[in-house]
Design a protein around this motif. Sequence first.
Motif, PDB file in Angstrom:
ATOM      1  N   ARG A 268       0.903  -1.167   0.034  1.00  0.00           N
ATOM      2  CA  ARG A 268       0.087  -0.060  -0.023  1.00  0.00           C
ATOM      3  C   ARG A 268       0.760   1.260   0.087  1.00  0.00           C
ATOM      4  O   ARG A 268       0.643   1.934  -0.860  1.00  0.00           O
ATOM      5  CB  ARG A 268      -0.981  -0.053   1.205  1.00  0.00           C
ATOM      6  N   GLU A 280      -6.298   0.382   2.123  1.00  0.00           N
ATOM      7  CA  GLU A 280      -5.841  -0.808   1.910  1.00  0.00           C
ATOM      8  C   GLU A 280      -6.707  -2.031   0.961  1.00  0.00           C
ATOM      9  O   GLU A 280      -5.977  -2.671   0.105  1.00  0.00           O
ATOM     10  CB  GLU A 280      -5.403  -1.593   3.394  1.00  0.00           C
ATOM     11  N   VAL A 283      -5.771  -2.321  -2.730  1.00  0.00           N
ATOM     12  CA  VAL A 283      -4.176  -2.517  -3.113  1.00  0.00           C
ATOM     13  C   VAL A 283      -4.207  -3.494  -4.151  1.00  0.00           C
ATOM     14  O   VAL A 283      -3.588  -3.235  -5.223  1.00  0.00           O
ATOM     15  CB  VAL A 283      -3.424  -3.306  -2.002  1.00  0.00           C
TER      16      VAL A 283
END
Length: 558
Positions: A268, A280, A283
């Motif tokens: 990230r 997150e 990602v």
Amino acid sequence: MADVKGQIGFQQVGLGGVLRGYRLIVPPNQREYSWTEREVTTLLQDFARSISDEEGEYFLGTIVTIPRAPDLLEVVDGQQRLATTAILLSQIRNYLNGKEPLISESITNGFLTDIDREKRERVAKMQLNSSDNEFFRSMISDKGSRPEVRMVSHQLIIDAFDNCAEHIKKIVSGFDAKDHGDVLNKWLTFLEHRATIILLKVPSDANAYKMFETLNDRGLRTSQADLVKNYLFGQSGTRLSEAQQKWALIRGRLESLDEDDITVTFLRHALIAVRGYLREPEVYEAVQVQAKGAQTSLAFLNTLESLANVYAAISNSDHEKWNEYPDAIRRAIQTLNLLNIKPMRSLMLAIATKFSAAEANEAFRMLISWGVRLMIASTTRSGSVENPLADRANEVFKGEISDAASLKKKLAPIIPSDTPFRQAFEIATVSKASLARYYLRSLEMAAKNESAPWFIPNDDKQTINLEHVMPEKTEGNWNHVNQDIARAYVKRLGNLALMLAKSNSDLKSSDFATKKAVYKDSPYELTRQISSFHDWNDIQISERQKGLAELALKAWPL
């Protein structure tokens, strides 16, 4: 459906049946053994419940493999279940050694080992990755010796062996000793035939990783790091071995960092530097956009490898990267890691990657002051701060910001200026002792006009303690203070002081008169000043903290 060369084949088979029918290899790039006591215990308990149902089966999902030879499968997904089953079989064999020699021998020869005719040697049916394999092979043998633990995964393997051994004792505990062989043989039959999985055989690496991705999209548990890895492997085509080596190097750079889900965290922060802010959960999708096809995937992995080395460096002030930088940068990194402001890590990563040594040194020094100001103002997690920090990281990485002065100008709108910082400091509460110690030592240095008060002082934590003037536990000596006020003010910075450890242990919850007599002889100026107060309650705490807030402007200047 039949297993036809060049096509995807599948069959329903027991976990033990997979171990009996094939030799299994986990490629070097795959993750280590990772099941904890919770996962192992859950599996064993599920097995036990299913065995009590004579006709029922227990379905454990899908295992994805790539055939490498007629009887050799590379495990893309499923190594934790297979390895744990092999451990259980090994411990059943160990228990039956000397009691049921033929059953014990059948486990060794049928489930755990095979003869490699070309090498003319006995080999393990299951081979783990390069980090775990020798340790696992030694544990699975019938020699009974335990090799040296060198990795976290090695200890998890030992824990799984011990867990299985204890479970086997429970299985046979209610039966006569002469029946133990029959009881455990029932488990062997269950593992071979009724603990079923769908065994997928996928003819190519790209198809295997695509299948892995598809299955996980439908609810199989895996981490984003695994999905990213397998997506990149699938995209790498004929350059798979290069991609695997790059991923192994990335993991190697990061393994020194003691942090949960460090690979996802790194991905990230690296992606924020490369392309801008993302959360997150985004990602994996960001990697799919960033890398398409073999060439861009390998280029992306090259970038990640380089960034992983820098990421390890910004997490470790002793890293060799800093050998060519001014000495002060090591102290800056140490301090920034104490502050541990996650939204700043992408910016730190970009600065350490792109700035010159001198500019990085100055930028990191400024990040400390900015970080403290943001933390005291309680704004480090807000979108109004995270997004600009991410944008500046991306601009640094792209070369649009190349020096500390330009970075300061770009970040000025989000950094609390002196007035709001002082006002926030006047009422600041600190629960984390390490941060409180740092704040107080920096303020002490500012009060004495010492240089660089923003760095962590080189003090022995064993000799210097954090003192609560109004104690957390009053023990009858502070009954004159309203309890609601005590709870509200006990962790205010104005109520905290530095003390030598012995003096602090003697004071404990003493009354203020006793404490101030000790404070008077303290080597710390800010602690000595407390002895000038005649009483100590919320009024005095607020008064002292206002004075500390003025010093804070010197300790962490703009």
